[in-house]
Scaffold this active site. Structure first.
Site, PDB file in Angstrom:
ATOM      1  N   HIS A 111       0.630  -1.273   0.072  1.00 50.76           N
ATOM      2  CA  HIS A 111       0.186   0.090  -0.013  1.00 50.76           C
ATOM      3  C   HIS A 111       0.760   1.180  -0.149  1.00 50.76           C
ATOM      4  O   HIS A 111       1.744   1.373   0.944  1.00 50.76           O
ATOM      5  CB  HIS A 111      -1.004   0.023   1.281  1.00 50.76           C
ATOM      6  CG  HIS A 111      -1.678   1.252   1.317  1.00 50.76           C
ATOM      7  ND1 HIS A 111      -1.792   1.919   2.512  1.00 50.76           N
ATOM      8  CD2 HIS A 111      -2.587   1.825   0.580  1.00 50.76           C
ATOM      9  CE1 HIS A 111      -2.781   3.132   2.402  1.00 50.76           C
ATOM     10  NE2 HIS A 111      -3.083   2.950   1.133  1.00 50.76           N
ATOM     11  N   HIS A 135     -12.490   8.271  -8.188  1.00 52.71           N
ATOM     12  CA  HIS A 135     -12.003   7.007  -8.056  1.00 52.71           C
ATOM     13  C   HIS A 135     -13.136   5.932  -8.658  1.00 52.71           C
ATOM     14  O   HIS A 135     -12.847   4.528  -8.561  1.00 52.71           O
ATOM     15  CB  HIS A 135     -11.520   6.513  -6.693  1.00 52.71           C
ATOM     16  CG  HIS A 135     -10.626   7.523  -6.328  1.00 52.71           C
ATOM     17  ND1 HIS A 135     -10.663   8.267  -5.403  1.00 52.71           N
ATOM     18  CD2 HIS A 135      -9.121   7.831  -6.900  1.00 52.71           C
ATOM     19  CE1 HIS A 135      -9.588   9.076  -5.040  1.00 52.71           C
ATOM     20  NE2 HIS A 135      -8.612   8.736  -6.025  1.00 52.71           N
ATOM     21  N   ARG A 207      -9.401  23.557  -7.526  1.00 54.99           N
ATOM     22  CA  ARG A 207      -8.850  22.270  -6.749  1.00 54.99           C
ATOM     23  C   ARG A 207      -9.207  21.956  -5.536  1.00 54.99           C
ATOM     24  O   ARG A 207      -9.254  22.775  -4.711  1.00 54.99           O
ATOM     25  CB  ARG A 207      -7.320  22.504  -6.893  1.00 54.99           C
ATOM     26  CG  ARG A 207      -6.525  21.181  -6.065  1.00 54.99           C
ATOM     27  CD  ARG A 207      -6.814  19.963  -7.033  1.00 54.99           C
ATOM     28  NE  ARG A 207      -6.141  18.714  -6.602  1.00 54.99           N
ATOM     29  CZ  ARG A 207      -6.741  17.710  -6.095  1.00 54.99           C
ATOM     30  NH1 ARG A 207      -8.067  17.740  -5.551  1.00 54.99           N
ATOM     31  NH2 ARG A 207      -5.821  16.684  -5.652  1.00 54.99           N
ATOM     32  N   CYS A 254      -1.368  24.239  -9.728  1.00 57.28           N
ATOM     33  CA  CYS A 254      -1.482  22.884  -8.876  1.00 57.28           C
ATOM     34  C   CYS A 254      -0.208  22.023  -9.512  1.00 57.28           C
ATOM     35  O   CYS A 254       0.384  22.373 -10.528  1.00 57.28           O
ATOM     36  CB  CYS A 254      -2.433  22.098  -9.388  1.00 57.28           C
ATOM     37  SG  CYS A 254      -2.554  20.340  -8.707  1.00 57.28           S
ATOM     38  N   TYR A 391       2.596  15.274  -2.614  1.00 58.93           N
ATOM     39  CA  TYR A 391       3.375  16.399  -3.202  1.00 58.93           C
ATOM     40  C   TYR A 391       4.853  16.324  -2.636  1.00 58.93           C
ATOM     41  O   TYR A 391       5.501  17.214  -2.017  1.00 58.93           O
ATOM     42  CB  TYR A 391       2.857  17.478  -2.307  1.00 58.93           C
ATOM     43  CG  TYR A 391       1.398  17.867  -2.904  1.00 58.93           C
ATOM     44  CD1 TYR A 391       0.923  18.364  -4.128  1.00 58.93           C
ATOM     45  CD2 TYR A 391       0.469  17.471  -2.281  1.00 58.93           C
ATOM     46  CE1 TYR A 391      -0.120  18.463  -4.566  1.00 58.93           C
ATOM     47  CE2 TYR A 391      -1.093  17.564  -2.641  1.00 58.93           C
ATOM     48  CZ  TYR A 391      -1.179  18.285  -3.744  1.00 58.93           C
ATOM     49  OH  TYR A 391      -2.625  18.055  -4.304  1.00 58.93           O
TER      50      TYR A 391
END
Length: 539
Positions: A111, A135, A207, A254, A391
């Site tokens: 994961h 998703h 965003r 972004c 990020y």
């Protein structure tokens, strides 16, 4: 009844838990809540967004095999929610989606988000996916079904739609190019980008990570915590008037802008932004530096300290959005980091942080936290998922299995980039006076100014400098984008053109030619040459 539903609904409604839960279930809730709180040092907002990526790496069944995830299957056994809730350990880890029960134990070691997935053990993942609607795709459904082991008992199936989370979302301009509806993420159309030096508020790209919170400037306040000396301060919006008001012109971009181009090299995780995840505006507020001085923060003692921004937007576990920047960056007098109340001369719109947000110019827009609720001075970075597990930069060889987010550096600035906005790829352009007009933008982070935009019509064999329109701010304090324009000659017999664009900033950094060399698993910092093909028509 799905046990996790009550926990999620309670979190989303201010941690007011439903009081009719049976005693046995309540005990299980208390046990799970304690475990969850221990794990929530970093939030689990992307629990199954990360799971989806891992699933994609581990399972490779065709999309045609599955039409819809979570439908009842007569060929599988049935489980009660109480039984599923017992499988919440690394040795046996089950989750629920609609009518389906899934054993994802074998996935845990790979994961990408580490132990964040443990917060969903034994419960439904629907509340997470309702917040992160991007998703809900055929591919992800198919991959999830590959872990299917059974059905949830009819009496335990719950409606997780939670439409109430989204019914009060603000109105959005129909011209925006929507990437996801829930949460709302949208680009400004490329040709609109170059029509306005300061982007109109209604066209500024959006965003979001979660639903837009309902806040009122008359009652909203934010707190400042100074850890180590146990100081706490609180300010209403009107109390900010004690500090000088300043305005700065700054683009927000972004970190995943132009991800769609990197995605063509090899699939990456994240919203498939084209070049429209950047916009420019004039922001007005007070300097963060001034407020921190007022609160007694020692500007000479910044080493190893961080400023944590926390917003009022909340994820499916009840955790608020949060990220941080180094304290030395926050108090740099040249940085002009703002606690902002206005955007282009009017109060912040709801989508852009009303009534209060941070503006960290020159940094990825994620650092400019919206709906600002608190600021914490700490020796630790933000513990949130968005800071610890997102990020951050990796080299092109790193995979989700080999990437170590704990040692990867956070992204606090942005590389030089540029784009051709008009014409766009595939357009047909009329030749006028033997020329076509090209328009685009260029930008660099960290206060760097664009010195030059170069355009090639022969795949880099020769270059022509474009005409620039820039903000007058000097290098090191230049946070606006630059718009550029160029009239290029077209030969009479030409019917197609391919244009390459690259920019150079005041640090003399320039763009790399290919995305292959800067590819990374998150698809961020994509700044290779922008290459556009279009048709030309002679009158």
């Amino acid at each position: 009844m799905s046990l996790k539903t009550l926990l999620f609904r309670g979190s989303l409604k201010g941690n007011k838990f439903i009081n009719f839960v049976p005693i046995v279930a309540r005990n299980q809730y208390e046990r799970r809540q304690n475990n969850t709180r221990k794990l929530l040092g970093t939030t689990s907002a992307f629990i199954f967004s990360s799971v989806a990526v891992g699933l994609a790496n581990e399972k490779n069944k065709s999309k045609e095999e599955i039409i819809e995830a979570g439908t009842k299957r007569p060929d599988l056994p049935t489980y009660r929610a109480e039984e599923v809730s017992k499988h919440d350990s690394k040795s046996s880890f089950w989750v629920i989606y609609k009518n389906g029960v899934y054993d994802v134990t074998s996935f845990l070691p790979s994961h990408p988000g580490g132990e964040q997935i443990l917060n969903a053990g034994g419960f439904s993942i629907e509340p997470f996916w309702n917040v992160y609607g991007m998703h809900k795709t055929a591919e992800i459904y198919t991959l999830l079904e590959s872990y299917r082991i059974g059905n949830l008992h009819d009496e335990d199936v719950m409606d997780h739609s939670d439409h109430e989370l989204w019914v009060k979302e603000p109105y959005r301009d129909k011209r925006l190019i929507v990437k996801t509806a829930k949460p709302f993420n949208a680009e400004i159309p490329p040709k609109e980008q170059v029509e306005h030096f300061d982007t109109p508020n209604e066209l500024f790209y959006v965003r979001q990570h979660m639903p837009v919170p309902e806040l009122d400037e008359k009652t909203h306040s934010f707190k400042i915590y100074v850890k180590g000396v146990n100081k706490q301060f609180e300010f209403s919006l009107s109390e900010l008037d004690r500090f000088p008001r300043v305005s700065i012109r700054a683009a927000l971009m972004c970190a995943g802008n132009r991800r769609s181009e990197m995605n063509k090299v090899k699939p990456v995780k994240g919203l498939n932004w084209a070049g429209g995840a950047i916009s420019n505006a004039v922001w007005t507020g007070v300097r963060l530096r001034d407020v921190l001085i007022h609160c007694g923060v020692d500007l000479e003692d910044t080493e190893g300290k961080h400023v944590i921004f926390t917003g009022a937007d909340m994820d499916a576990t009840g955790m608020n959005f949060s990220t941080s920047i180094p304290l030395h960056q926050a108090v740099d007098p040249r940085a002009d980091i703002l606690i902002a109340t206005h955007m282009n001369g009017v109060p912040l719109p709801p989508d852009h942080g009303y009534p209060l947000r941070a503006i960290v110019p020159g940094a990825p827009a994620v650092r400019s936290v919206k709906w600002l609720e608190s600021i914490t001075i700490s020796r630790d970075e933000s513990p949130s998922h968005w800071h610890q597990k997102d990020y951050r930069g990796f080299n092109p060889s790193k995979t989700w299995e080999t990437a170590d987010f704990s040692t990867a550096p956070p992204v606090y600035s942005l590389p030089v980039t540029s784009a051709l906005c008009d014409p766009v790829d595939g357009d047909t352009v009329n030749v006028k006076g033997g020329c076509v007009t090209l328009k685009g933008y260029a930008y660099s982070g960290g206060g760097a100014k664009i010195l030059r935009v170069d355009v090639s019509m022969d795949q880099g064999q020769s270059w022509i400098e474009a005409e620039l329109k820039s903000d007058p701010a000097p290098p090191r304090q230049h946070y606006s984008w630059t718009l550029w324009m160029l009239n290029v000659p077209v030969k009479r017999g030409d019917t197609k053109m391919e244009v390459w664009v690259k920019a150079t900033d005041s640090n003399f950094n320039t763009q790399p030619e290919k995305f292959d060399d800067i590819w990374n698993i998150r698809g961020i910092l994509g700044n290779a040459y922008h290459k556009v093909k279009f048709n030309v028509k002679h009158n």
